[in-house]
Design a protein around this motif. Sequence first.
Motif, short mmCIF file in Angstrom:
data_model
loop_
_atom_site.label_atom_id
_atom_site.label_comp_id
_atom_site.label_asym_id
_atom_site.label_seq_id
_atom_site.Cartn_x
_atom_site.Cartn_y
_atom_site.Cartn_z
N LEU A 1 0.66 -1.06 -0.05
CA LEU A 1 -0.19 -0.09 0.10
C LEU A 1 0.91 1.25 0.06
O LEU A 1 0.27 2.24 -0.09
CB LEU A 1 -0.85 0.15 1.39
CG LEU A 1 -1.99 -1.12 1.20
CD1 LEU A 1 -2.46 -1.16 2.79
CD2 LEU A 1 -2.99 -0.85 0.23
N ARG B 1 0.20 3.88 -2.50
CA ARG B 1 -1.11 4.46 -2.71
C ARG B 1 -1.38 5.26 -1.44
O ARG B 1 -2.64 5.60 -1.09
CB ARG B 1 -2.04 3.40 -2.90
CG ARG B 1 -1.67 2.76 -4.32
CD ARG B 1 -2.88 1.59 -4.42
NE ARG B 1 -2.91 0.91 -5.76
CZ ARG B 1 -3.79 1.45 -6.60
NH1 ARG B 1 -4.91 2.05 -6.38
NH2 ARG B 1 -3.93 0.75 -7.96
N LEU C 1 -10.56 3.61 -3.48
CA LEU C 1 -10.03 2.40 -3.91
C LEU C 1 -11.20 1.35 -4.40
O LEU C 1 -12.27 1.46 -4.08
CB LEU C 1 -9.42 1.84 -2.58
CG LEU C 1 -8.44 2.85 -1.83
CD1 LEU C 1 -8.13 1.94 -0.47
CD2 LEU C 1 -7.24 2.81 -2.74
N TRP D 1 -8.22 -3.24 -3.09
CA TRP D 1 -7.56 -2.52 -2.09
C TRP D 1 -7.98 -2.08 -0.87
O TRP D 1 -7.39 -1.78 0.19
CB TRP D 1 -7.04 -1.30 -3.15
CG TRP D 1 -6.24 -1.39 -4.28
CD1 TRP D 1 -6.45 -1.74 -5.64
CD2 TRP D 1 -4.72 -1.63 -4.10
NE1 TRP D 1 -5.35 -1.97 -6.32
CE2 TRP D 1 -4.23 -1.85 -5.35
CE3 TRP D 1 -3.76 -1.67 -3.10
CZ2 TRP D 1 -2.81 -2.10 -5.66
CZ3 TRP D 1 -2.37 -2.01 -3.35
CH2 TRP D 1 -2.19 -2.27 -4.79
N ARG E 1 -7.33 -4.70 1.55
CA ARG E 1 -5.89 -4.72 1.72
C ARG E 1 -5.77 -3.76 2.89
O ARG E 1 -5.05 -4.07 3.93
CB ARG E 1 -4.81 -4.37 0.79
CG ARG E 1 -4.56 -5.35 -0.44
CD ARG E 1 -3.39 -5.00 -1.20
NE ARG E 1 -3.56 -5.64 -2.33
CZ ARG E 1 -2.12 -5.97 -3.03
NH1 ARG E 1 -1.17 -5.28 -2.78
NH2 ARG E 1 -2.23 -6.67 -4.15
#
Length: 320
Positions: free
Chosen positions: A123, A126, A134, A138, A141
Amino acid sequence: MDSVIDVSGLTKSFDGKRVVDDVALRVGKGQIYGFLGPNGSGKTTTLRMLCGLLTPDAGSGTCLGFDILRQSAEIKRRTGYMTQKFSLYEDLTIRENLDFVARVYGLDRIRTRVDAALDRLGLATRQRQLAGQLSGGWKQRLALAACTLHEPELLLLDEPTAGVDPKARRDFWDQIHALAGEGLTVLVSTHYMDEAERCHEILYIAYGRLIAKGTISDVIATHNLATWSVSGPGLHILSRELQALPGVDTVAAFGTVLHVCGRDEATLERSIAPYRNRPDLIWQRSSPSLEDIFIQLMSGLDNHNGAPTPSLPPAQGDAH
């Protein structure tokens, strides 16, 4: 193997309806256990009782060495819980969300912990992106990073990959196995059979009862389900005909093939013998899949109003 969870007799009712009924469970350290079952079967309620979010009406035992009735606060401090619905702040960035979670837990070395979580789950590049922007994978995550930030000993995941694409699901499971390899114990509820097969052991709950548990191979072997696969034209018609035959417990379509299953092998083979002589059909003896087992289990339970019967093999042994 050390038992991280050792409980018996867990029971919970809501509005007079028993949602979890006399569940016993033993879970070993560093293992991944898959909770399977239909909607409303009691999976989430069981998970919440184990981590101290719900108090059982009856039952006793320990989780992480603490009594589930008297020391639930200690259990919660050492447990990570990832809900099915994304529950972080969508108007905060990835890093801001993790910073906030770290402060809620009262953690030290916040920057170091957050940096490590960002790197571990890919991550970091980002981290300035808003959570609300997201994709599902994502967000998943980020949620996993948040619930492992305080370095829990037990991780509970409630249908974590619902609505996530196959690539993101695979990446997620790679992360889960990496965490288990470091000694983290994981309980995950799922509807996906391929995900269940990634677990070290599985536990199948229906109508609040634990009806099957063990390794995949143990569960399949225990139920002694004779299985044939058949392909050819007119399978939708053939399926209806086969379902009416003695010895045929379930018929399920898998793409262009039907799986025909029965507990009484001799009766099943007598019933399908005339169909095996048809030149337009290709029959093969096959091994039952995990899904075949669970379709058969649910068919038997549904035919008896959810009550387990002697014809349904009982759960064998403890998960350990």
